[in-house]
Design an enzyme around this catalytic site. Structure first.
Site, PDB file in Angstrom:
ATOM      1  CE  LYS A 128       1.203  -3.216  -2.536  1.00 11.99           C
ATOM      2  NZ  LYS A 128       1.083  -4.295  -1.535  1.00 11.99           N
ATOM      3  CG  ASP A 185       5.010  -8.241  -2.790  1.00  7.50           C
ATOM      4  OD1 ASP A 185       4.677  -9.396  -2.476  1.00  7.50           O
ATOM      5  OD2 ASP A 185       4.300  -7.245  -2.513  1.00  7.50           O
ATOM      6  CG  ASN A 186       6.055  -9.786   0.696  1.00  5.19           C
ATOM      7  OD1 ASN A 186       5.912  -8.574   0.520  1.00  5.19           O
ATOM      8  ND2 ASN A 186       5.026 -10.595   0.902  1.00  5.19           N
ATOM      9  CE  LYS A 235       3.658  -8.173   3.788  1.00  6.09           C
ATOM     10  NZ  LYS A 235       2.283  -7.754   3.429  1.00  6.09           N
ATOM     11  CG  HIS A 291       7.476   1.887  -4.689  1.00 12.11           C
ATOM     12  ND1 HIS A 291       6.603   1.229  -5.519  1.00 12.11           N
ATOM     13  CD2 HIS A 291       8.415   2.428  -5.508  1.00 12.11           C
ATOM     14  CE1 HIS A 291       6.994   1.379  -6.767  1.00 12.11           C
ATOM     15  NE2 HIS A 291       8.082   2.119  -6.788  1.00 12.11           N
ATOM     16  CG  ASP A 298       0.810  -7.640  -2.663  1.00  9.06           C
ATOM     17  OD1 ASP A 298       1.586  -7.941  -1.750  1.00  9.06           O
ATOM     18  OD2 ASP A 298       0.399  -6.483  -2.850  1.00  9.06           O
ATOM     19  CG  ASP A 299       1.286 -10.186   0.988  1.00  6.55           C
ATOM     20  OD1 ASP A 299       2.363  -9.582   0.798  1.00  6.55           O
ATOM     21  OD2 ASP A 299       0.427  -9.800   1.798  1.00  6.55           O
ATOM     22  CG  HIS A 358      -1.770  -7.389   0.284  1.00  9.88           C
ATOM     23  ND1 HIS A 358      -2.703  -6.999   1.223  1.00  9.88           N
ATOM     24  CD2 HIS A 358      -0.568  -6.919   0.745  1.00  9.88           C
ATOM     25  CE1 HIS A 358      -2.100  -6.324   2.193  1.00  9.88           C
ATOM     26  NE2 HIS A 358      -0.791  -6.272   1.932  1.00  9.88           N
ATOM     27  CB  CYS A 407       4.531  -4.870  -0.669  1.00 12.23           C
ATOM     28  SG  CYS A 407       3.797  -3.876   0.648  1.00 12.23           S
ATOM     29  NE  ARG A 424       4.523  -4.393  -4.317  1.00  9.40           N
ATOM     30  CZ  ARG A 424       3.612  -4.988  -5.085  1.00  9.40           C
ATOM     31  NH1 ARG A 424       3.303  -4.469  -6.262  1.00  9.40           N
ATOM     32  NH2 ARG A 424       3.010  -6.092  -4.691  1.00  9.40           N
TER      33      ARG A 424
END
Length: 770
Positions: free
Chosen positions: A159, A358-359, A419, A162, A63-64, A252, A101, A105
């Protein structure tokens, strides 16, 4: 059942497995159907199986994480296990995601553009437009559902954000949970972030009750679960291939890590983000990841040169990066345990391992960073003094921290911004792919333009599985992504992904065959209430082939090319549900209107008949940002202690409870200031009506009154930062117990209620009596 019965059950199981194995080895003999068994001949019991020799699939979504944060991408953080995967396979240098995110996803798992599958932004602020309602169409079946139908066992761990937030309770519906999206098993959290020391977790559809443990960390728990599930296949067919989607909370915010890893990085970032960025760029050039003449991008507005910071700022910001690095290295260590388990089983060489993000790295911590992500999520921005008060435990359980934007800029080296933006820093991230049995290349680079939508087609292609024409009973939409398998053995092959749009709350761009046009609509991404006007006058144009860092704007020099790109964006946007362009403030405003309509429908009243738990904030009464009254009908015959109602937790939240029979209201503001109003006498045994009146007077001031059977027992002020939007994405509203952390010292809860709750009414907007 006796031994004969047990033996028969075992024999039937063996025959079923033998039938499946026989079906793999040779064409099955068709059964002969007569009038009776004696006149018939059974055939083997045949199940759908994966293609012979099909690989396992392990996908780690970090994440991130920025382009320049992994060791194998020139980063300064130790990631030996990720680097080990890179040495056994390929690193992609021109791979892109969406800028946030939820959207990434959804695109990864479906192989379709995010707006086209209705998640153009974040599902937590879904809006009733086709590209933003967070309802992934059934016609966009996931890679997991395709593989499950083809004989794979499918696991999702970590995680899963979405999905509509109102669906994140034990009541469902479960259509958009992992189980409704193709996964056999799930273990993880249903929010955009999670407390790593005391997370709110789900196992399939059931809440997980984690006992407090001093050495607990979510990344380690996720690795334990992954290793356990890989091993459970031994009970049936240990060679049945699996797809595992392993999506850590790391990195994240909150940047939580064990003390040993935080100690490991002490002093390592004292030179600051400018020096770090230059070191990363130098390493990237040595590794061949970027052109030799690549330069660092200019600092964005709000980012000071390190040398101009005060000593206090330098001290704090270095500590922030230590916590981030510690979290990433710790997650890498846990990932290494999964790799070791696969290697010990002899399965690693035939496992496709994918590591990506994811980003890009997140600048949502704003220029100064924050001791609590919940603080900035409610439009509070921490001062240097507020942050320094948490310096000693930064990254530990008493903080929920996010680093300053300068570290995100350095983490995305050599690309611009971060991001949520449509610049390369927001969308170009690492992608590592290894499969020793299927890919001969070792430690090589690939420069083809690739996108997150390409991963699902790639996985299916490599596994030898044709996309199903029908999934979930519906004919399937076409993929937007293309398989990357063509690049496995061909470093110089031309890219097969020529055009790609990007849009995230007004920030937008279009890529086409090496050219890119981009709009810098909203660059202060930490300010969710900002509402800049939409316009088309500030489009920029870049030739990424010669300027991958987007530093030389050609819009004025090539207006015809720019107009061509803008028209292409409009075409792609219309085809993919991108319009209407929406600001985060627009989305939040719509969420509030929906909430207001729901309150009006209810008459501002939420009524519960007894205890209940794990109600997400999206379904709970909106006590976060309003005055309210909680009226409870209690039976104290059997006991008189424990939680009556609670929401949020140790980083912001409240609890109404009985302590030694005395009513107490504890409120922890988002600045983590604790206020407590307590009665000086206990309630009598038997039935009782306890009422809490909460009068919100401002964002930093409220007044509370507690009454029992019409008699005032206590009153007092509440001070601190009161939520403007929410307490927490992960903690929930609970009645009769507190299933997460509590607002008391060290995150303690007030326990399970010992008596009986007959009814609880929560009324919003009722003023406290004078």
């Amino acid at each position: 059942m006796g031994m004969n019965g047990l033996s028969m059950v075992a024999a039937i199981g063996v025959l079923a497995l033998a039938g499946a194995s026989a079906a793999e080895a040779a064409p099955a003999a068709a059964p002969v159907i007569g009038r009776t068994f004696q006149e018939s001949r059974p055939g083997p019991i045949v199940r759908q199986t994966a293609p012979a020799g099909a690989p396992n699939i392990l996908v780690w979504v970090i994440d991130d994480m920025g382009f320049g944060q992994l060791g194998s991408y020139g980063g300064l953080i130790e990631t030996p296990n990720i680097d080990r995967v890179a040495q056994r396979g390929l690193r992609y240098t021109n791979y892109h995601t969406t800028p946030i995110c939820s959207a990434s996803r959804a695109a990864l798992l479906t192989g379709r553009n995010s707006h086209r599958v209705h998640i153009g932004g974040h599902s937590a602020i879904a809006v009733g437009f086709p590209g933003q309602d967070a309802l992934v169409p059934r016609a966009a079946g996931t890679v997991a559902e395709n593989m499950r139908q083809s004989g794979y066992v499918t696991y999702a761990i970590g995680k899963w954000d979405h999905l509509p937030q109102a669906d994140a309770s034990a009541a469902g519906p479960f259509t958009y949970w992992p189980s409704g999206q193709g996964f056999d098993r799930y273990y993880g959290f249903l929010a955009f972030d999670s407390d790593n020391f005391r997370p709110t977790l789900w196992a399939d559809h059931q809440p997980v009750d984690l006992p407090p443990r001093a050495d607990y960390h979510l990344s380690a728990d996720m690795a334990d679960k992954a290793i356990d599930w890989i091993g459970t296949r031994d009970a049936t067919d240990p060679h049945r291939p699996f797809l595992m989607y392993w999506a850590t909370g790391a990195v994240h915010a909150p940047h939580h890590a064990p003390q040993r890893w935080r100690d490991h990085y002490k002093g390592r970032f004292d030179a600051g983000w400018d020096v770090a960025a230059q070191r990363i760029l130098d390493r990237q050039k040595q590794l061949g990841l970027v052109p030799a003449d690549m330069a660092l991008p200019p600092r964005p507005a709000g980012m000071k040169p390190w040398a101009e910071l005060s000593r206090g700022e330098q001290k704090l910001f270095a500590r922030q990066m230590e916590a981030f690095a510690a979290q990433l290295s710790h997650a890498d260590e846990q990932f290494g345990r999964i790799l070791d388990a696969l290697e010990a089983r002899g399965e690693l060489d035939n496992t496709i391992v994918v590591v990506t993000a994811d980003n890009g790295a997140s600048a949502e911590g704003a220029p100064a960073g924050t001791f609590s992500e919940h603080y900035f999520a409610n439009a509070y921005f921490a001062t240097l003094e507020e942050n320094l008060r948490r310096y000693d435990d930064w990254g530990g359980p008493s903080t929920y921290p996010h680093y300053a934007m300068g570290w995100a800029v350095a983490g995305n080296t050599p690309f611009r911004f971060y991001k949520q933006t449509a610049y390369e820093g927001g969308t170009r991230v690492p992608l590592i792919l290894s499969w020793p049995k299927g890919i001969a290349a070792r430690g090589e680079l690939r420069g083809q333009y690739q996108h997150v939508t390409d991963l699902a087609p790639t996985i299916l292609d490599a596994a030898g599985i044709a996309p199903a024409a029908t999934v979930n009973g519906e004919r399937q939409m076409s993929f937007d992504g293309v398989s990357m398998a063509y690049s496995f053995a061909a470093p110089a092959a031309p890219s097969r992904h020529p055009v790609q749009y990007y849009e995230m709350y007004g920030n937008r761009s279009i890529y086409a065959n090496g050219w890119k046009a981009v709009v810098p609509h909203r660059l202060d991404v930490w300010d969710f209430m900002n509402q800049p006007a939409f316009g088309d006058a500030n489009w920029e144009l870049y030739d990424l082939a010669s300027d991958p860092g987007e530093q030389h704007d050609l819009a004025a020099a090539q207006p015809r090319k720019l107009m061509e790109m803008r028209r292409l964006f409009d075409r792609e946007a219309k085809a993919n549900n991108v319009f209407p362009l929406t600001n985060t403030s627009d989305a939040w405003g719509t969420v509030r209107k929906v909430l207001a309509a729901d309150m009006a429908r209810r008459g501002n009243l939420w009524r519960y008949r007894g205890a209940s738990a794990r109600i997400p904030e999206a379904l709970a009464p909106p006590v976060q940002s309003n005055s309210f009254t909680i009226e409870t009908k209690l039976d104290l015959t059997a006991g008189a202690d424990g939680t009556i109602a609670a929401i949020g937790g140790r980083y912001g939240g409240f609890a109404l409870f009985l302590r030694e029979g005395r009513p107490v209201f504890a409120y922890r503001g988002l600045d983590m200031v604790l206020s407590e109003v307590a009665a000086d006498r206990a309630l009598r045994r038997g039935p009782a009506t306890l009422v809490l009146h909460f009068e919100r007077r401002s964002d930093s001031d409220a007044f509370v009154r507690l009454t029992a059977d019409g008699v005032e027992l206590a009153s007092g002020p509440i001070k601190g930062a009161l939520p403007r939007l929410s307490f927490s994405p992960g903690e929930t509203f609970d009645l009769g117990r507190d299933t997460g952390t509590g607002p008391l010292a060290d995150g303690r809860t007030s326990g399970v209620f010992e008596g009986r709750i007959d009814a609880i009414d929560v009324r919003i907007g009722t003023p406290a009596p004078r």
